[in-house]
Design a protein around this motif. Structure first.
Motif, short mmCIF file in Angstrom:
data_model
loop_
_atom_site.label_atom_id
_atom_site.label_comp_id
_atom_site.label_asym_id
_atom_site.label_seq_id
_atom_site.Cartn_x
_atom_site.Cartn_y
_atom_site.Cartn_z
N GLY A 155 0.90 -1.28 0.31
CA GLY A 155 -0.27 0.09 0.06
C GLY A 155 0.68 1.29 -0.55
N PHE A 156 1.93 1.24 -0.23
CA PHE A 156 3.28 2.43 -0.44
C PHE A 156 3.86 2.37 -1.44
N ARG A 157 3.78 4.41 -2.09
CA ARG A 157 4.39 4.12 -3.22
C ARG A 157 5.98 3.96 -2.86
N SER A 158 6.50 3.77 -4.59
CA SER A 158 8.02 4.33 -4.07
C SER A 158 8.34 5.83 -3.78
N GLY A 159 9.68 5.61 -3.18
CA GLY A 159 9.87 6.51 -2.85
C GLY A 159 9.71 7.48 -1.26
N SER A 160 9.28 6.05 -0.74
CA SER A 160 9.07 6.48 0.72
C SER A 160 9.98 5.22 1.46
N ALA A 161 10.06 5.33 2.96
CA ALA A 161 10.71 4.79 3.79
C ALA A 161 9.69 3.41 4.06
N GLN A 162 8.50 3.23 3.90
CA GLN A 162 8.01 2.45 4.27
C GLN A 162 7.91 1.02 3.36
N PRO A 163 8.17 1.36 1.63
CA PRO A 163 8.06 0.00 1.57
C PRO A 163 9.78 -0.75 2.04
N ASN A 164 10.55 0.07 2.45
CA ASN A 164 11.97 -0.97 2.72
C ASN A 164 11.31 -1.68 3.75
N GLU A 165 10.64 -1.69 4.98
CA GLU A 165 10.31 -1.68 5.95
C GLU A 165 9.38 -3.16 5.77
N ALA A 166 8.03 -2.96 4.79
CA ALA A 166 8.05 -3.66 4.45
C ALA A 166 7.60 -5.27 4.02
N VAL A 167 9.42 -5.13 2.93
CA VAL A 167 9.49 -5.99 2.46
C VAL A 167 10.81 -6.25 3.27
N GLN A 168 11.12 -5.75 4.26
CA GLN A 168 11.83 -6.65 5.44
C GLN A 168 11.29 -7.80 6.22
N GLN A 169 10.07 -6.68 6.04
CA GLN A 169 9.26 -7.80 7.35
C GLN A 169 9.02 -8.81 6.58
N LEU A 170 8.15 -8.66 4.92
CA LEU A 170 8.06 -10.23 4.40
C LEU A 170 9.16 -10.76 3.87
N GLN A 171 10.57 -10.69 4.34
CA GLN A 171 11.52 -11.82 4.23
C GLN A 171 11.89 -12.23 5.47
N ALA A 172 11.77 -11.30 6.64
CA ALA A 172 11.96 -12.28 7.75
C ALA A 172 10.51 -13.27 7.87
N GLN A 173 9.85 -12.71 7.41
CA GLN A 173 9.01 -14.29 7.72
C GLN A 173 8.55 -15.30 6.63
N VAL A 174 9.51 -15.06 5.25
CA VAL A 174 10.01 -16.13 4.85
C VAL A 174 10.78 -16.63 5.46
N ARG A 175 11.71 -16.39 6.10
CA ARG A 175 12.89 -16.91 7.34
C ARG A 175 11.92 -17.90 7.34
N ASP A 176 10.93 -17.05 9.19
CA ASP A 176 10.52 -18.14 9.64
C ASP A 176 10.16 -19.84 8.91
N LEU A 177 9.55 -19.11 7.94
CA LEU A 177 8.26 -20.16 7.05
C LEU A 177 9.67 -21.25 6.69
N SER A 178 10.92 -20.55 6.15
CA SER A 178 11.92 -21.56 5.21
C SER A 178 12.44 -23.01 6.49
N GLY A 179 12.52 -21.89 7.70
CA GLY A 179 13.06 -22.54 8.96
C GLY A 179 11.92 -23.24 9.78
N HIS A 180 10.81 -23.94 9.59
CA HIS A 180 9.73 -24.05 10.43
C HIS A 180 9.45 -25.08 8.61
N LEU A 181 9.98 -24.73 7.65
CA LEU A 181 10.03 -26.17 7.01
C LEU A 181 10.85 -26.83 6.89
#
Length: 247
Positions: A155-181
């Motif tokens: 929900g954020f447009r490029s140029g803001s800081a929020q997209p980077n935070e969202a990507v980092q959160q998604l990456q963290a979720q992927v790492r957690d899911l990978s560890g669980h798998l």
């Protein structure tokens, strides 16, 4: 007696001159097609995708296989949807049937699997469902809005800081899911190895008893449990083909 996983892989690799390491790899359909070719010698192997990675390639292999079943009047449904998901149990059951069918119909002739594939080098198929080439969103450049004008995921447009935070959160979720798998896979392998050891012990003891013209009902029951499937999975040999599993 149903073939064990190890025995089936050894037979398959020897017959087709391939290097499969898991039963799940049969889910691409290519190996099943070539097993039939080893029997009949007229499967159009030039059209079989032995290195299939995409869903349309998997389905093309099963279409060839279904045509052979129809031409040769093989009265056996092919559970395409289940097999193509590359699940071990589904493919183990079907490969066991294929081995039994091969034993009954193979003429003992010399079969050059590599020549029939025209020497095409093989990479063992993946053990996950095939990559889909279909669009999951249904969106195209002309479906509304101009290119580059959409709001990014989160929900954020490029140029803001929020997209980077969202990507980092998604990456963290992927790492957690990978560890669980990874943990689930280790647990699965742990229990599977226990069952495999039991299977070997039972099979070895039964072979000894058979050599002495004896039998053991308890061991037979244990073996029956080891090779059992989910209720409703097995299909009677003379049953009609399930319309949902054909093209």
């Amino acid at each position: 007696m149903a073939g064990s996983r190890t025995d089936l892989l050894a037979w398959l690799n020897d017959l087709l001159q391939i290097n499969y390491t898991k039963i799940e790899q049969c889910g691409s359909g290519g190996a099943y097609c070539q097993i039939l070719d080893s029997i009949y010698g007229d499967v159009p192997m030039s059209r079989v995708k032995m290195n299939a990675k995409h869903d349309y390639e998997f389905l093309a292999n099963y279409k060839i296989m279904q045509n052979i079943f129809k031409t040769k009047k093989i009265d056996r449904p092919i559970p395409v949807e289940r097999l193509s998901k590359c699940k071990m149990q589904d493919n183990l059951e079907f490969l066991q049937w294929m081995k039994k069918f091969w034993d009954s119909n193979y003429g003992g002739h010399v079969y050059d699997a590599v020549a029939r594939r025209k020497g095409v080098p093989l990479e063992p198929p993946a053990t996950v469902a095939p990559l889909s080439t279909r669009s999951g969103t249904g969106l195209s450049a002309g479906s509304g809005g101009r290119a580059g004008g959409r709001t990014p995921v989160g929900g954020f447009r490029s140029g803001s800081a929020q997209p980077n935070e969202a990507v980092q959160q998604l990456q963290a979720q992927v790492r957690d899911l990978s560890g669980h798998l990874e943990g689930l896979e280790k647990e699965r392998d742990f229990y599977f190895e226990k069952l495999r050891n039991i299977e070997i012990l039972v099979q070895t003891q039964l072979e000894v008893l058979e050599g002495e013209s004896k039998d053991d009902v308890t061991l037979r029951e244990i073996q029956k449990i080891l090779y059992s499937t989910e209720d409703g999975f097995e299909v009677p040999e003379n049953a009609a083909v399930d319309e949902e599993e054909t093209f």
